[in-house]
Design an enzyme around this catalytic site. Structure first.
Site, PDB file in Angstrom:
ATOM      1  N   SER A 112     -21.862  26.378   0.648  1.00 32.68           N
ATOM      2  CA  SER A 112     -23.159  27.010   0.863  1.00 32.68           C
ATOM      3  C   SER A 112     -23.558  27.860  -0.344  1.00 32.68           C
ATOM      4  O   SER A 112     -22.697  28.442  -1.015  1.00 32.68           O
ATOM      5  CB  SER A 112     -23.109  27.885   2.109  1.00 32.68           C
ATOM      6  OG  SER A 112     -24.267  28.697   2.211  1.00 32.68           O
ATOM      7  N   GLN A 133     -24.748  22.771  -0.903  1.00 30.58           N
ATOM      8  CA  GLN A 133     -25.949  22.970  -0.089  1.00 30.58           C
ATOM      9  C   GLN A 133     -26.814  24.075  -0.701  1.00 30.58           C
ATOM     10  O   GLN A 133     -26.367  25.201  -0.904  1.00 30.58           O
ATOM     11  CB  GLN A 133     -25.576  23.343   1.340  1.00 30.58           C
ATOM     12  CG  GLN A 133     -26.781  23.619   2.231  1.00 30.58           C
ATOM     13  CD  GLN A 133     -26.663  24.949   2.942  1.00 30.58           C
ATOM     14  OE1 GLN A 133     -25.803  25.137   3.793  1.00 30.58           O
ATOM     15  NE2 GLN A 133     -27.517  25.885   2.584  1.00 30.58           N
ATOM     16  N   TYR A 135     -29.905  26.640  -0.703  1.00 33.50           N
ATOM     17  CA  TYR A 135     -31.010  27.410  -0.124  1.00 33.50           C
ATOM     18  C   TYR A 135     -32.101  27.442  -1.188  1.00 33.50           C
ATOM     19  O   TYR A 135     -31.833  27.770  -2.340  1.00 33.50           O
ATOM     20  CB  TYR A 135     -30.567  28.844   0.184  1.00 33.50           C
ATOM     21  CG  TYR A 135     -29.961  29.054   1.542  1.00 33.50           C
ATOM     22  CD1 TYR A 135     -30.704  29.601   2.577  1.00 33.50           C
ATOM     23  CD2 TYR A 135     -28.624  28.731   1.793  1.00 33.50           C
ATOM     24  CE1 TYR A 135     -30.153  29.816   3.824  1.00 33.50           C
ATOM     25  CE2 TYR A 135     -28.060  28.942   3.034  1.00 33.50           C
ATOM     26  CZ  TYR A 135     -28.829  29.480   4.047  1.00 33.50           C
ATOM     27  OH  TYR A 135     -28.270  29.684   5.281  1.00 33.50           O
ATOM     28  N   HIS A 281     -28.689  24.124  13.085  1.00 32.96           N
ATOM     29  CA  HIS A 281     -28.034  25.276  12.447  1.00 32.96           C
ATOM     30  C   HIS A 281     -27.029  25.932  13.392  1.00 32.96           C
ATOM     31  O   HIS A 281     -26.862  27.149  13.410  1.00 32.96           O
ATOM     32  CB  HIS A 281     -29.085  26.301  12.002  1.00 32.96           C
ATOM     33  CG  HIS A 281     -28.721  27.024  10.738  1.00 32.96           C
ATOM     34  ND1 HIS A 281     -29.094  26.569   9.494  1.00 32.96           N
ATOM     35  CD2 HIS A 281     -28.019  28.158  10.507  1.00 32.96           C
ATOM     36  CE1 HIS A 281     -28.653  27.401   8.563  1.00 32.96           C
ATOM     37  NE2 HIS A 281     -27.985  28.376   9.162  1.00 32.96           N
ATOM     38  N   ARG A 284     -28.290  28.723  15.746  1.00 34.68           N
ATOM     39  CA  ARG A 284     -28.491  30.064  15.181  1.00 34.68           C
ATOM     40  C   ARG A 284     -29.930  30.342  14.759  1.00 34.68           C
ATOM     41  O   ARG A 284     -30.227  31.417  14.237  1.00 34.68           O
ATOM     42  CB  ARG A 284     -27.566  30.257  13.972  1.00 34.68           C
ATOM     43  CG  ARG A 284     -26.104  30.342  14.358  1.00 34.68           C
ATOM     44  CD  ARG A 284     -25.190  30.283  13.153  1.00 34.68           C
ATOM     45  NE  ARG A 284     -25.263  31.444  12.298  1.00 34.68           N
ATOM     46  CZ  ARG A 284     -24.642  32.607  12.517  1.00 34.68           C
ATOM     47  NH1 ARG A 284     -23.922  32.774  13.613  1.00 34.68           N
ATOM     48  NH2 ARG A 284     -24.732  33.603  11.664  1.00 34.68           N
TER      49      ARG A 284
END
Length: 382
Positions: A112, A133, A135, A281, A284
């Site tokens: 992440s 991954q 963002y 997710h 979440r």
């Protein structure tokens, strides 16, 4: 690969119980919780377990193999380690532990953007096999630099996230001071004192930091400034204008994570993505949404021949993996299950959890007389 199974913890549920005893309450609740009233968190697993499979006992059976091909790579099992933020908060050094275990067992590990080891370190531990991954940053310059780092690290797959246009409303994290900006209150400090093994390991490895983002962060940020930095640096809302430049820039496989509708699947195909991860997710983000398993079958039926369809959210066991693949997923990912394992067993937690899931899944396949993971849909009871 030799299976490394600790017989004291023969299920993910056992690991969860042990993890709860090993790590501070604020860290466990960050890992374990969903959003709002946890409705979709609970629904994720319960609706996977509504899926039933049929065995064919008298079929000629040559043995079962977990090996699964994805994007031209053969993995030793049809599951991987999903991206999880702030892993080092839950157990110190956990992303490194899990990356090593994934490499040793030949399964994918996804790093992440907001976890606690760097792209370069994850690549080193996996010999360039770690996925990354992203963002989505607000600035194109930052986006491009992070993608270039992932390319230089030889990440074979870039995963872009579409299900965080806003941060989920998580009452536990708010009470525990883990919302943005985070804060360490007296209660959290006392909880840390009550978990001496966790505290000693944290001292050994250092306070966890956003290692991927460290080159871009001003030095000596206090917690309030960190929250402001994160808010200003990232915009989680994806659209065509944001995806197109990434597709043009990234020459490897590109995957959209967080897909929960046919509309987003069609858009992913139109924009030239190679795969999707059907996901909510882990429950979440949207408590009023569907479980991840619900849209999966329809998406696979309509678009499975046009794009690789994977799934995460709610998968907790080998039978859950089997149910999910019988419902049409080409591959599966888990986050919490692996974090329970490493939080419970430290350096041994990654190997144990992977070995446990492999053992459970192998048993299901043998019981069904299912020889290949691609044969799972033949055993689905509709």
């Amino acid at each position: 690969m030799i299976m490394k199974l600790d017989t004291r913890y023969p299920s993910i549920a056992d690991l969860r119980i042990k993890a709860r005893k090993k790590i501070p309450k604020f860290a466990f609740e960050y890992l374990d919780g969903g959003c709002n009233e946890d409705v979709n968190l609970i629904r994720n697993t319960s609706e996977i377990r509504d899926v039933q499979l049929k065995p064919n006992y008298l079929r000629k059976h040559q043995g079962s193999s977990l090996k699964t091909s994805l994007f031209g790579i053969e993995y030793d099992a049809p599951f991987g380690i999903a991206p999880v933020g702030l892993q080092g908060l839950m157990w110190p050094n956990s992303p490194e532990i899990l990356a090593k275990a994934a490499f040793n067992h030949n399964i994918p590990f996804i790093l992440s953007t907001v976890t606690t080891t760097s792209i370069e370190r994850a690549s080193e531990l996996t010999e360039g096999k770690a996925w990354f991954q992203l963002y989505h940053p607000t600035e194109n310059k930052l986006r491009d630099d992070i993608i270039k780092r992932a390319e230089a690290a030889e990440c074979p797959v870039l995963v872009i996230l579409c299900d965080v246009p806003t941060f989920g409303f998580r009452p536990r994290d708010i009470r525990n001071g883990l919302a943005m900006p985070p804060k360490m209150n007296l209660s959290n400090i006392l909880q840390a004192f009550g978990r001496p093994h966790w505290s000693l390991q944290t001292l050994k490895h250092g306070i966890p930091n956003f290692e991927v983002l460290k080159p871009y962060m001003p030095k000596n940020l206090d917690l309030k400034q960190l929250g402001k930095f994160m808010d200003q640096t990232f915009s989680g809302r994806l659209n065509e204008e944001k995806i197109k430049p990434i597709r043009d820039m990234w020459k490897g496989k590109l995957v959209l994570k967080g897909v929960a509708s046919e509309y987003d699947t069609k858009e992913a195909i139109r924009l030239g993505l190679d795969g999707i991860i059907v996901s909510n997710h882990g429950g979440r983000q949207l408590d009023a949404g569907q479980s991840a398993i619900k849209p999966l079958t329809t998406i696979v039926e309509k678009y499975g021949d046009q794009i690789e369809v994977m799934m995460d959210s709610g998968i907790r066991s080998g039978p859950d993996i089997a149910r999910t693949m019988a419902s049409g997923a080409k591959f599966t990912f888990m986050g919490r299950s692996f974090m329970y394992g490493v939080s419970a067993l430290g350096n041994k937690g990654g190997d144990h959890t992977i070995s446990l899931l492999k053992t459970e899944l192998q048993q299901v396949m043998e019981q069904l007389c299912c020889e290949k993971t691609t044969d799972f849909p033949e055993h689905l009871i509709t």
